[in-house]
Write a protein that holds these residues in place. Structure first.
Motif, short mmCIF file in Angstrom:
data_model
loop_
_atom_site.label_atom_id
_atom_site.label_comp_id
_atom_site.label_asym_id
_atom_site.label_seq_id
_atom_site.Cartn_x
_atom_site.Cartn_y
_atom_site.Cartn_z
N ASN A 19 87.64 6.67 34.45
CA ASN A 19 89.10 6.56 34.39
C ASN A 19 89.58 5.26 35.04
OD1 ASN A 19 89.65 9.15 33.11
ND2 ASN A 19 88.87 10.01 35.03
N PHE A 20 88.82 4.20 34.80
CA PHE A 20 89.12 2.86 35.33
C PHE A 20 89.23 2.83 36.84
CE2 PHE A 20 90.45 2.74 30.89
CZ PHE A 20 89.64 1.72 30.45
N GLY A 21 88.39 3.64 37.49
CA GLY A 21 88.35 3.65 38.95
C GLY A 21 86.99 4.07 39.46
N TYR A 22 86.88 4.10 40.78
CA TYR A 22 85.66 4.58 41.41
C TYR A 22 85.53 6.09 41.22
CZ TYR A 22 85.82 0.42 44.52
OH TYR A 22 85.85 -0.84 45.05
N PRO A 23 84.32 6.64 41.23
CA PRO A 23 84.17 8.08 41.37
C PRO A 23 84.83 8.51 42.69
CG PRO A 23 82.09 7.09 40.73
CD PRO A 23 83.02 5.96 41.07
N ALA A 24 85.39 9.70 42.73
CA ALA A 24 86.15 10.16 43.90
C ALA A 24 85.34 10.06 45.18
CB ALA A 24 86.63 11.59 43.68
N ILE A 25 84.04 10.34 45.10
CA ILE A 25 83.22 10.32 46.32
C ILE A 25 83.12 8.92 46.91
CG2 ILE A 25 80.91 10.03 45.28
CD1 ILE A 25 80.07 12.41 47.21
N LEU A 26 83.08 7.89 46.08
CA LEU A 26 83.03 6.52 46.57
C LEU A 26 84.39 6.10 47.11
CD1 LEU A 26 81.55 3.89 47.10
CD2 LEU A 26 81.96 3.26 44.70
N LYS A 27 85.44 6.45 46.41
CA LYS A 27 86.80 6.16 46.91
C LYS A 27 87.00 6.84 48.26
CE LYS A 27 91.17 4.79 46.67
NZ LYS A 27 91.66 5.11 48.01
N GLY A 28 86.52 8.08 48.37
CA GLY A 28 86.63 8.80 49.64
C GLY A 28 85.84 8.14 50.75
N PHE A 29 84.67 7.58 50.43
CA PHE A 29 83.89 6.86 51.42
C PHE A 29 84.70 5.68 51.95
CE2 PHE A 29 80.96 3.66 52.92
CZ PHE A 29 80.03 4.37 53.64
N LEU A 30 85.30 4.93 51.05
CA LEU A 30 86.10 3.78 51.47
C LEU A 30 87.31 4.24 52.30
CD1 LEU A 30 85.93 1.67 48.20
CD2 LEU A 30 84.64 1.31 50.32
N ASP A 31 87.96 5.34 51.90
CA ASP A 31 89.10 5.85 52.64
C ASP A 31 88.72 6.31 54.04
OD1 ASP A 31 90.72 5.45 50.42
OD2 ASP A 31 90.80 7.58 49.86
N ARG A 32 87.57 6.98 54.15
CA ARG A 32 87.20 7.61 55.42
C ARG A 32 86.34 6.74 56.33
NH1 ARG A 32 84.33 12.67 55.18
NH2 ARG A 32 85.18 12.98 57.27
N VAL A 33 85.63 5.77 55.79
CA VAL A 33 84.70 4.98 56.60
C VAL A 33 85.20 3.55 56.83
CG1 VAL A 33 82.31 4.14 56.80
CG2 VAL A 33 82.77 6.41 55.83
N PHE A 34 85.88 2.97 55.87
CA PHE A 34 86.42 1.62 56.03
C PHE A 34 87.72 1.70 56.82
CE2 PHE A 34 84.32 -1.59 53.10
CZ PHE A 34 83.13 -0.91 53.04
N LEU A 35 87.58 1.97 58.11
CA LEU A 35 88.69 2.27 59.00
C LEU A 35 89.11 1.05 59.82
CD1 LEU A 35 87.16 5.60 60.34
CD2 LEU A 35 89.27 5.42 58.99
N PRO A 36 90.32 1.11 60.41
CA PRO A 36 90.68 0.09 61.38
C PRO A 36 89.65 0.08 62.51
CG PRO A 36 92.60 1.41 60.80
CD PRO A 36 91.40 2.09 60.19
N GLY A 37 89.22 -1.10 62.89
CA GLY A 37 88.19 -1.23 63.91
C GLY A 37 86.79 -1.21 63.35
#
Length: 193
Positions: free
Chosen positions: A88-106
């Motif tokens: 759907n012209f995006g990342y699989p949800a699990i990869l998007k979730g990795f970026l949301d949850r791990v690519f954090l401030p700091g």
């Protein structure tokens, strides 16, 4: 020995993406990389950012509490390779979730006067290996969000010396020969990575 974190985001072990993941990891290993295989589905990574995580998002360093293992793996990496299909012209949800949850401030960035400053600059090489069901033209017509996310947003927080975005477009109609050519290309790119 340099370490490569390889993020894999596909639930099916018999998929073409799984074959690409195998090619990436074996090619990196054979060229001397210490490969950290991170199969997000096999590891049971939970992609949903919780209410508590969102409320504590900017509270460094406690914001990493629920994902500390993944943060440590990311911080230990000299290279980051993402292997995923475009859905759907995006990342699989699990990869998007990795970026949301791990690519954090700091972790992946610092906020300085409201501006994002890169914080993963120890990652000297960045790559994405992906497939699209549609043609390159279809992807371009919608702005090709996955390509832009990798080559702009993820690139920005790493500022790598080397960047590769390897995409097989029109996967739905790709012949076995065309897929094999792509697998070989991926292997060659990873051996030279």
């Amino acid at each position: 020995m340099a370490r490569a974190l390889v993020l894999f985001a596909h639930p099916c072990s018999e998929s073409f993406s799984a074959a690409l993941y195998e090619k990436v990891t074996t090619s990196l290993s054979s060229s001397g990389w210490d490969v950290d295989n991170c199969d997000l589905n096999a590891e049971g990574f939970w992609p949903v950012l919780s209410e508590a995580e969102r409320h504590g998002y900017h509270q460094e360093p406690t914001n990493i509490g629920s994902v500390v293992e993944y943060v440590e793996r990311l911080q230990a990496a000299d290279a980051l390779v993402m292997v995923f299909p475009v859905w759907n012209f995006g990342y699989p949800a699990i990869l998007k979730g990795f970026l949301d949850r791990v690519f954090l401030p700091g972790v992946s960035f610092k906020l300085v006067d409201g501006k994002v400053k890169p914080n993963l600059t120890h990652i000297k090489r960045l790559a994405a290996v992906t497939t699209y069901g549609g043609t390159r033209m279809r992807a371009m017509l919608v702005g090709d969000p996955p390509r832009k996310c990798v080559t702009r947003a993820v690139w920005h927080v790493c500022r790598p010396m080397k960047m590769r975005y390897l995409a097989l477009y029109d996967m739905n109609r790709a012949s076995a020969a065309r897929r094999e050519v792509f697998v070989r290309k991926v292997g060659q790119e990873m051996e030279a990575f």
